[in-house]
Design a protein around this motif. Structure first.
Motif, PDB file in Angstrom:
ATOM      1  N   SER A 252      -0.206 -28.159 -10.655  1.00  0.00           N
ATOM      2  CA  SER A 252       1.182 -28.551 -10.409  1.00  0.00           C
ATOM      3  C   SER A 252       1.574 -29.743 -11.284  1.00  0.00           C
ATOM      4  CB  SER A 252       1.371 -28.894  -8.931  1.00  0.00           C
ATOM      5  OG  SER A 252       2.690 -29.295  -8.689  1.00  0.00           O
TER       6      SER A 252
ATOM      7  N   VAL B  95       1.298 -16.746  -4.067  1.00  0.00           N
ATOM      8  CA  VAL B  95       2.712 -17.136  -4.060  1.00  0.00           C
ATOM      9  C   VAL B  95       2.869 -18.534  -4.649  1.00  0.00           C
ATOM     10  CG1 VAL B  95       4.655 -17.753  -2.547  1.00  0.00           C
ATOM     11  CG2 VAL B  95       3.390 -15.632  -2.158  1.00  0.00           C
ATOM     12  N   ARG B  96       2.024 -19.466  -4.229  1.00  0.00           N
ATOM     13  CA  ARG B  96       2.090 -20.846  -4.742  1.00  0.00           C
ATOM     14  C   ARG B  96       1.782 -20.898  -6.232  1.00  0.00           C
ATOM     15  NH1 ARG B  96       1.088 -25.110  -1.442  1.00  0.00           N
ATOM     16  NH2 ARG B  96       2.166 -26.122  -3.154  1.00  0.00           N
TER      17      ARG B  96
ATOM     18  N   GLU C 239       1.859 -18.401  -8.504  1.00  0.00           N
ATOM     19  CA  GLU C 239       2.820 -17.683  -9.341  1.00  0.00           C
ATOM     20  C   GLU C 239       4.111 -18.464  -9.561  1.00  0.00           C
ATOM     21  OE1 GLU C 239       3.157 -13.738  -7.666  1.00  0.00           O
ATOM     22  OE2 GLU C 239       1.348 -13.069  -8.724  1.00  0.00           O
ATOM     23  N   ARG C 240       4.509 -19.282  -8.592  1.00  0.00           N
ATOM     24  CA  ARG C 240       5.686 -20.144  -8.800  1.00  0.00           C
ATOM     25  C   ARG C 240       5.419 -21.128  -9.940  1.00  0.00           C
ATOM     26  NH1 ARG C 240       6.524 -21.486  -2.623  1.00  0.00           N
ATOM     27  NH2 ARG C 240       7.496 -19.544  -1.986  1.00  0.00           N
TER      28      ARG C 240
ATOM     29  N   ALA D 253       5.284 -19.263 -13.313  1.00  0.00           N
ATOM     30  CA  ALA D 253       6.615 -18.920 -13.828  1.00  0.00           C
ATOM     31  C   ALA D 253       7.240 -20.122 -14.525  1.00  0.00           C
ATOM     32  CB  ALA D 253       7.513 -18.433 -12.688  1.00  0.00           C
ATOM     33  N   THR D 254       7.023 -21.296 -13.986  1.00  0.00           N
ATOM     34  CA  THR D 254       7.545 -22.512 -14.612  1.00  0.00           C
ATOM     35  C   THR D 254       6.867 -22.750 -15.956  1.00  0.00           C
ATOM     36  OG1 THR D 254       8.039 -23.457 -12.449  1.00  0.00           O
ATOM     37  CG2 THR D 254       7.908 -24.991 -14.293  1.00  0.00           C
TER      38      THR D 254
END
Length: 116
Positions: free
Chosen positions: A38, A86-87, A89-90, A93-94
């Motif tokens: 992140s 889900v976490r 892949e977000r 994508a960024t």
């Protein structure tokens, strides 16, 4: 290192992560990898936490966090993997929106090693 819950995952998914870390990885590594990925994606103005910095040495390559997440996604049971995916892949994508493909990157490595 100690076990850490992955923020945003259910209790059952975090239990599956802890079991995986106990059996095949290292305690807390999935939460650390998600945090480091992140920060790699979004950047940060805050200093690294000690437990994050332990896993961010230059010799390990900055893609190690995403590699660790990929490993966990393949080894977790389907429901826990889906929650973590889900976490991840977000964030992916960024990365894909903010970077471009580096054609001179080492062939055969995962796509996140080919982004700059």
């Amino acid at each position: 290192m100690r076990y850490r819950d992955v923020p945003g995952l259910s209790g059952a998914a975090n239990a599956a992560v802890r079991a995986l870390e106990r059996e095949r990885l290292s305690p807390g590594i999935v939460a650390v990898a998600l945090s480091v990925w992140s920060v790699r994606v979004h950047g940060t103005k805050r200093p690294w936490r000690r437990w994050e910095a332990e896993f961010t040495c230059p010799c390990c390559d900055e893609g190690w966090a995403r590699d660790t997440l990929q490993e966990a996604l393949f080894m977790l049971p389907p429901k826990a993997s889906a929650e973590l995916r889900v976490r991840v892949e977000r964030l992916d994508a960024t990365v894909l929106r903010r970077t471009h493909h580096e054609p001179t990157a080492e062939p055969g490595r995962a796509w996140w090693h080919h982004r700059c």
